[in-house]
Design a protein around this motif. Structure first.
Motif: not given
Length: 429
Positions: A97, A171, A186, A362
């Protein structure tokens, strides 16, 4: 004697001249590098996007994976599914992440990963060194003491000075090499809930099963190998995967040295081949001139182009939204319809074309994501999934304010100056 004096005088002068020329030389080097990575893209094609997945994959340096299932999850519901998958892990968990802040969600994730590690599962965690600054020393310590491998990607240290601008914005989660989760979520408490107010975040993610999971696993391996040198092999990570659905996908993530990155090529191609409609939802929508031209040309050939972004008040980065406003004039005049989501930060990064093809992942729609960050974008060729994303767009549009070209053109001098200055500042960064 005269020669000695001349030499003595010349050496400091040469040194000063060299220092003065150094910024110019460095500027030329940076310009040269960027110019090679940012050529003017062009395409001549009259085939529909539904027939072009192999081309989209090949030109963005990917492989088409057939026979997959794709499930869409919204807002906090994603995390409940994620924790279910983590609890079900038997061999390996790979977690990556960009943003992790200490809080309820982060603490719950730490407990879940530690529990699986104690059960014998291999756990690897990669967090961006900048986005993970507020992860907390306690979280890292507990994970490592339990036997989880935790890596901070490009932390702020002298040995990383050459890559300080290269951030890991991906992520993703891969469970047992058989299930992959990809999206924009997130590890921050504001992603919990259901996007009901300004304290929350609106986001989308997907769960994947099938051969495409190998593609996501390989993306995780990229930065893991860079930072650790470890090559993980075997069925715990790359098991034989049988088809489990009818969806075709490919994974765009490559940043080829000296060439345009895959995510940029993918988005540009999709816009250029659109025939009927384009829907874009993105929190940081700052297209370059080439992308603006492509979107306006799409409108000119009859494509219904609609873009949704968060409002300045709802955004976590209002200065970026003001910078984005600088290009709204051109887009609106070109016929692109723009909507600002009012309820909270709209964070999903999705695009649909002609009700057949979709992108989710992402990547923001700006130069940082397209040319600098490490990103992952899934290219999905499936009418059912595209319809789901279009339904999300229509539902979210009820919480939006739409702009018109004639109204936007009447903005005052101060807003225009502010937006232009912030746009220049954003380009420098």
């Amino acid at each position: 004697m005269i020669d000695l004096i001349t030499t003595t005088v010349s050496l400091p002068f040469i040194a000063v001249l060299g220092l003065m020329l150094l910024p110019v030389v460095l500027g030329l080097v940076i310009w040269s590098i960027r110019s090679h990575r940012d050529p003017k893209l062009s395409i001549d094609c009259d085939r529909p996007v539904s027939e072009l997945l192999p081309s989209l994959a090949g030109l963005s340096q990917g492989t088409v994976y057939e026979g997959n299932s794709v499930e869409l999850f919204e807002n906090g519901a994603f995390f409940e599914m994620m924790f279910d998958e983590i609890r079900a892990a038997r061999a390996s968990i790979h977690f990556e992440t960009f943003l992790w802040k200490d809080g309820q969600l982060g603490q719950r994730l730490v407990e879940a990963l530690i529990e699986r590690r104690r059960a014998g599962v291999d756990v690897r965690v990669m967090v961006d060194g900048n986005g993970g600054k507020k992860m907390g020393d306690e979280a890292r310590r507990r994970l490592r003491e339990a036997g989880c491998r935790v890596v901070m990607h490009h932390p702020t240290k002298l040995r990383h000075i050459g890559v300080v601008n290269d951030r890991d914005h991906r992520k993703l989660v891969v469970i047992d090499g058989r299930v992959a989760l990809v999206g924009g979520h997130c590890i921050v408490d504001s992603w919990l809930g259901n996007a009901e107010n300004r304290e929350r975040v609106r986001d989308l993610a997907v769960r994947l099963r099938g051969p495409v999971v190998h593609g996501v696993q390989s993306v995780f391996s990229e930065n893991w190998v860079e930072d650790t040198g470890e090559l993980f092999v075997g069925d715990a990570f790359f098991p034989r995967l049988e088809p489990c659905g009818g969806v075709s996908l490919h994974v765009a993530s490559v940043k080829a040295e000296g060439s345009p990155p895959a995510v940029k090529i993918l988005h540009h191609l999709a816009v250029c081949v659109a025939k009927r409609r384009i829907r874009i939802q993105n929190p940081y929508f700052l297209p370059d001139d080439e992308a603006i031209e492509a979107l306006c040309k799409a409108v000119a050939r009859g494509v219904d182009v609609r873009v949704m972004v968060p409002s300045t008040d709802a955004s976590d980065m209002p200065l970026v939204q003001h910078a984005a406003h600088r290009n709204f004039d051109k887009l609106l005049e070109g016929g692109v319809r723009i909507f600002e989501y009012q309820t909270c930060l709209l964070h999903q990064k999705v695009m649909t074309v002609d009700g057949h093809w979709s992108a989710i992942g992402s990547s923001n729609f700006d130069d940082r994501s397209f040319e600098t960050n490490d990103e992952i974008t899934l290219s999905v060729c499936d009418e059912t999934f595209a319809t789901q994303l279009e339904e999300v767009f229509e539902r979210d549009s009820r919480r939006c304010v739409g702009f018109k070209a004639e109204t936007w053109a009447q903005r005052g001098v101060w807003p225009r100056c502010r937006d232009n200055v912030l746009h220049v500042f954003n380009e420098v960064l």
